[in-house]
Write a protein that holds these residues in place. Structure first.
Motif, PDB file in Angstrom:
ATOM      1  N   GLU A  37     -47.968 -61.743 -43.577  1.00  0.00           N
ATOM      2  CA  GLU A  37     -47.580 -61.558 -42.188  1.00  0.00           C
ATOM      3  C   GLU A  37     -48.659 -62.086 -41.250  1.00  0.00           C
ATOM      4  OE1 GLU A  37     -46.331 -57.892 -39.346  1.00  0.00           O
ATOM      5  OE2 GLU A  37     -45.862 -57.758 -41.479  1.00  0.00           O
ATOM      6  N   LEU A  38     -48.234 -62.531 -40.091  1.00  0.00           N
ATOM      7  CA  LEU A  38     -49.183 -63.006 -39.091  1.00  0.00           C
ATOM      8  C   LEU A  38     -50.101 -61.869 -38.663  1.00  0.00           C
ATOM      9  CD1 LEU A  38     -46.974 -65.180 -36.707  1.00  0.00           C
ATOM     10  CD2 LEU A  38     -48.098 -65.812 -38.826  1.00  0.00           C
ATOM     11  N   GLU A  39     -51.349 -62.223 -38.390  1.00  0.00           N
ATOM     12  CA  GLU A  39     -52.327 -61.251 -37.896  1.00  0.00           C
ATOM     13  C   GLU A  39     -52.874 -61.746 -36.569  1.00  0.00           C
ATOM     14  OE1 GLU A  39     -55.288 -60.897 -40.950  1.00  0.00           O
ATOM     15  OE2 GLU A  39     -54.134 -59.381 -42.008  1.00  0.00           O
ATOM     16  N   ARG A  40     -53.062 -60.811 -35.656  1.00  0.00           N
ATOM     17  CA  ARG A  40     -53.582 -61.143 -34.339  1.00  0.00           C
ATOM     18  C   ARG A  40     -54.754 -60.235 -33.996  1.00  0.00           C
ATOM     19  NH1 ARG A  40     -51.681 -64.947 -35.370  1.00  0.00           N
ATOM     20  NH2 ARG A  40     -49.968 -66.121 -34.491  1.00  0.00           N
ATOM     21  N   ASP A  41     -55.672 -60.793 -33.237  1.00  0.00           N
ATOM     22  CA  ASP A  41     -56.819 -60.041 -32.745  1.00  0.00           C
ATOM     23  C   ASP A  41     -56.408 -59.421 -31.407  1.00  0.00           C
ATOM     24  OD1 ASP A  41     -59.318 -59.022 -32.305  1.00  0.00           O
ATOM     25  OD2 ASP A  41     -60.379 -60.897 -32.574  1.00  0.00           O
ATOM     26  N   PHE A  42     -55.549 -58.380 -31.478  1.00  0.00           N
ATOM     27  CA  PHE A  42     -55.058 -57.713 -30.276  1.00  0.00           C
ATOM     28  C   PHE A  42     -56.227 -57.069 -29.538  1.00  0.00           C
ATOM     29  CE2 PHE A  42     -51.418 -57.440 -33.259  1.00  0.00           C
ATOM     30  CZ  PHE A  42     -50.478 -58.135 -32.517  1.00  0.00           C
ATOM     31  N   THR A  43     -56.353 -57.371 -28.250  1.00  0.00           N
ATOM     32  CA  THR A  43     -57.488 -56.887 -27.471  1.00  0.00           C
ATOM     33  C   THR A  43     -56.989 -56.217 -26.199  1.00  0.00           C
ATOM     34  OG1 THR A  43     -58.758 -58.772 -28.309  1.00  0.00           O
ATOM     35  CG2 THR A  43     -59.721 -57.518 -26.492  1.00  0.00           C
ATOM     36  N   TYR A  44     -57.383 -54.970 -26.001  1.00  0.00           N
ATOM     37  CA  TYR A  44     -56.964 -54.221 -24.821  1.00  0.00           C
ATOM     38  C   TYR A  44     -57.632 -54.792 -23.572  1.00  0.00           C
ATOM     39  CZ  TYR A  44     -55.501 -50.244 -22.009  1.00  0.00           C
ATOM     40  OH  TYR A  44     -54.923 -49.452 -21.045  1.00  0.00           O
ATOM     41  N   ASP A  46     -58.934 -53.636 -20.881  1.00  0.00           N
ATOM     42  CA  ASP A  46     -60.208 -53.082 -20.395  1.00  0.00           C
ATOM     43  C   ASP A  46     -61.404 -53.725 -21.094  1.00  0.00           C
ATOM     44  OD1 ASP A  46     -58.560 -51.460 -18.910  1.00  0.00           O
ATOM     45  OD2 ASP A  46     -59.346 -49.562 -19.679  1.00  0.00           O
ATOM     46  N   ASP A  47     -61.268 -54.031 -22.382  1.00  0.00           N
ATOM     47  CA  ASP A  47     -62.363 -54.687 -23.101  1.00  0.00           C
ATOM     48  C   ASP A  47     -62.585 -56.102 -22.583  1.00  0.00           C
ATOM     49  OD1 ASP A  47     -62.991 -52.497 -24.754  1.00  0.00           O
ATOM     50  OD2 ASP A  47     -61.462 -53.064 -26.208  1.00  0.00           O
ATOM     51  N   ILE A  48     -61.507 -56.812 -22.278  1.00  0.00           N
ATOM     52  CA  ILE A  48     -61.633 -58.166 -21.728  1.00  0.00           C
ATOM     53  C   ILE A  48     -62.285 -58.117 -20.348  1.00  0.00           C
ATOM     54  CG2 ILE A  48     -60.334 -60.178 -20.906  1.00  0.00           C
ATOM     55  CD1 ILE A  48     -60.507 -59.950 -23.986  1.00  0.00           C
ATOM     56  N   VAL A  49     -61.887 -57.158 -19.533  1.00  0.00           N
ATOM     57  CA  VAL A  49     -62.473 -57.029 -18.186  1.00  0.00           C
ATOM     58  C   VAL A  49     -63.968 -56.762 -18.290  1.00  0.00           C
ATOM     59  CG1 VAL A  49     -62.504 -55.605 -16.091  1.00  0.00           C
ATOM     60  CG2 VAL A  49     -60.322 -56.362 -17.062  1.00  0.00           C
ATOM     61  N   LYS A  50     -64.375 -55.873 -19.191  1.00  0.00           N
ATOM     62  CA  LYS A  50     -65.810 -55.582 -19.351  1.00  0.00           C
ATOM     63  C   LYS A  50     -66.586 -56.854 -19.710  1.00  0.00           C
ATOM     64  CE  LYS A  50     -65.044 -50.879 -20.955  1.00  0.00           C
ATOM     65  NZ  LYS A  50     -65.007 -50.028 -22.146  1.00  0.00           N
ATOM     66  N   GLY A  51     -66.036 -57.661 -20.622  1.00  0.00           N
ATOM     67  CA  GLY A  51     -66.705 -58.900 -21.014  1.00  0.00           C
ATOM     68  C   GLY A  51     -66.748 -59.912 -19.886  1.00  0.00           C
ATOM     69  N   THR A  52     -65.663 -60.008 -19.130  1.00  0.00           N
ATOM     70  CA  THR A  52     -65.603 -60.954 -18.012  1.00  0.00           C
ATOM     71  C   THR A  52     -66.590 -60.565 -16.922  1.00  0.00           C
ATOM     72  OG1 THR A  52     -63.277 -61.385 -18.506  1.00  0.00           O
ATOM     73  CG2 THR A  52     -64.050 -62.020 -16.317  1.00  0.00           C
ATOM     74  N   VAL A  53     -66.629 -59.290 -16.587  1.00  0.00           N
ATOM     75  CA  VAL A  53     -67.574 -58.818 -15.568  1.00  0.00           C
ATOM     76  C   VAL A  53     -69.019 -59.039 -16.046  1.00  0.00           C
ATOM     77  CG1 VAL A  53     -68.424 -56.760 -14.358  1.00  0.00           C
ATOM     78  CG2 VAL A  53     -65.959 -57.219 -14.480  1.00  0.00           C
ATOM     79  N   ALA A  54     -69.276 -58.778 -17.310  1.00  0.00           N
ATOM     80  CA  ALA A  54     -70.624 -59.008 -17.849  1.00  0.00           C
ATOM     81  C   ALA A  54     -71.016 -60.478 -17.743  1.00  0.00           C
ATOM     82  CB  ALA A  54     -70.700 -58.535 -19.298  1.00  0.00           C
ATOM     83  N   LEU A  73     -64.043 -63.571 -26.174  1.00  0.00           N
ATOM     84  CA  LEU A  73     -63.878 -62.139 -25.955  1.00  0.00           C
ATOM     85  C   LEU A  73     -62.636 -61.711 -26.727  1.00  0.00           C
ATOM     86  CD1 LEU A  73     -64.492 -61.947 -22.082  1.00  0.00           C
ATOM     87  CD2 LEU A  73     -66.152 -61.601 -23.933  1.00  0.00           C
ATOM     88  N   GLY A  74     -62.797 -60.765 -27.587  1.00  0.00           N
ATOM     89  CA  GLY A  74     -61.695 -60.297 -28.406  1.00  0.00           C
ATOM     90  C   GLY A  74     -62.060 -58.965 -29.029  1.00  0.00           C
ATOM     91  N   ASN A  75     -61.259 -58.538 -29.972  1.00  0.00           N
ATOM     92  CA  ASN A  75     -61.443 -57.226 -30.577  1.00  0.00           C
ATOM     93  C   ASN A  75     -62.189 -57.281 -31.905  1.00  0.00           C
ATOM     94  OD1 ASN A  75     -61.064 -54.410 -30.623  1.00  0.00           O
ATOM     95  ND2 ASN A  75     -59.304 -54.612 -31.954  1.00  0.00           N
ATOM     96  N   PRO A 127     -66.306 -54.670 -27.839  1.00  0.00           N
ATOM     97  CA  PRO A 127     -64.995 -54.075 -27.610  1.00  0.00           C
ATOM     98  C   PRO A 127     -64.959 -52.658 -28.176  1.00  0.00           C
ATOM     99  CG  PRO A 127     -64.879 -55.703 -29.353  1.00  0.00           C
ATOM    100  CD  PRO A 127     -66.267 -55.774 -28.789  1.00  0.00           C
ATOM    101  N   THR A 128     -64.308 -51.749 -27.459  1.00  0.00           N
ATOM    102  CA  THR A 128     -64.341 -50.339 -27.867  1.00  0.00           C
ATOM    103  C   THR A 128     -62.954 -49.716 -28.044  1.00  0.00           C
ATOM    104  OG1 THR A 128     -64.455 -49.631 -25.553  1.00  0.00           O
ATOM    105  CG2 THR A 128     -66.562 -49.957 -26.695  1.00  0.00           C
ATOM    106  N   THR A 129     -61.895 -50.467 -27.795  1.00  0.00           N
ATOM    107  CA  THR A 129     -60.557 -49.873 -27.828  1.00  0.00           C
ATOM    108  C   THR A 129     -59.814 -50.272 -29.096  1.00  0.00           C
ATOM    109  OG1 THR A 129     -60.525 -50.117 -25.419  1.00  0.00           O
ATOM    110  CG2 THR A 129     -58.452 -49.518 -26.489  1.00  0.00           C
ATOM    111  N   PRO A 130     -59.666 -49.340 -30.043  1.00  0.00           N
ATOM    112  CA  PRO A 130     -58.868 -49.646 -31.237  1.00  0.00           C
ATOM    113  C   PRO A 130     -57.407 -49.866 -30.844  1.00  0.00           C
ATOM    114  CG  PRO A 130     -59.944 -47.484 -31.435  1.00  0.00           C
ATOM    115  CD  PRO A 130     -60.188 -47.984 -30.059  1.00  0.00           C
TER     116      PRO A 130
END
Length: 160
Positions: A37-44, A46-54, A73-75, A127-130
């Protein structure tokens, strides 16, 4: 990488699948030629925003030529699409109508996986959001936003 969360794009997996589940429509889940099955690096989001702001906060003085860096930026934790669907079913309280289909030859990549090592070193990105927690937060927003049911835009939404 596959970003999801409140106010997300309705053509992305989490939002699109939630809409289809709520409308009782079939979800197509792609399988690779070897049956995996396909796998994706699903990223919430809020984690992307934290990385972008940083990244913005780390911009140095204005010089010519302008310095630049590219950060992933990913999970860092690819999950299969069925697990995403299972979480949506659990938190929406409604089963999905699943249809597993072969990935078209001109289809997508089998697996996405973010290498965030440079972002971690330079920006302290972590990233901190499972996925389970992120889907729970997304569905909480989704149920509140569409508490009266899907609006006509979402009922009739058809990505190109």
């Amino acid at each position: 990488f596959t970003v999801y969360g409140p106010y997300g794009r309705p053509d992305m997996a989490a939002f699109s699948f939630a809409n289809k589940i709520m409308k009782g429509e079939e979800l197509r889940i792609f399988k690779a030629p070897d049956g995996s099955e396909l796998e994706r690096d699903f990223t919430y989001i809020d984690d992307i925003v934290k990385g972008t702001v940083a990244a913005v906060d780390s911009i140095g003085p204005s010089v010519k030529p302008a310095p630049f860096k590219v950060y992933n930026l990913g999970n860092r934790n690819p999950e299969n699409v069925t697990y995403l669907v299972e979480l949506l079913e659990e938190f929406l309280g409604k089963p999905a109508v699943r249809k597993y289909v072969p990935l078209p030859e001109t289809g997508d990549v089998l697996r996405t996986h973010a290498d965030v090592s440079l972002a971690k070193t330079d920006l302290g990105y972590e990233p901190t959001t499972p996925l389970r927690r992120g889907v729970q937060l997304f569905v909480k927003w989704y149920k509140e936003y569409y508490k009266g049911g899907l609006d006509s835009d979402m009922m009739n939404y058809n990505p190109l």
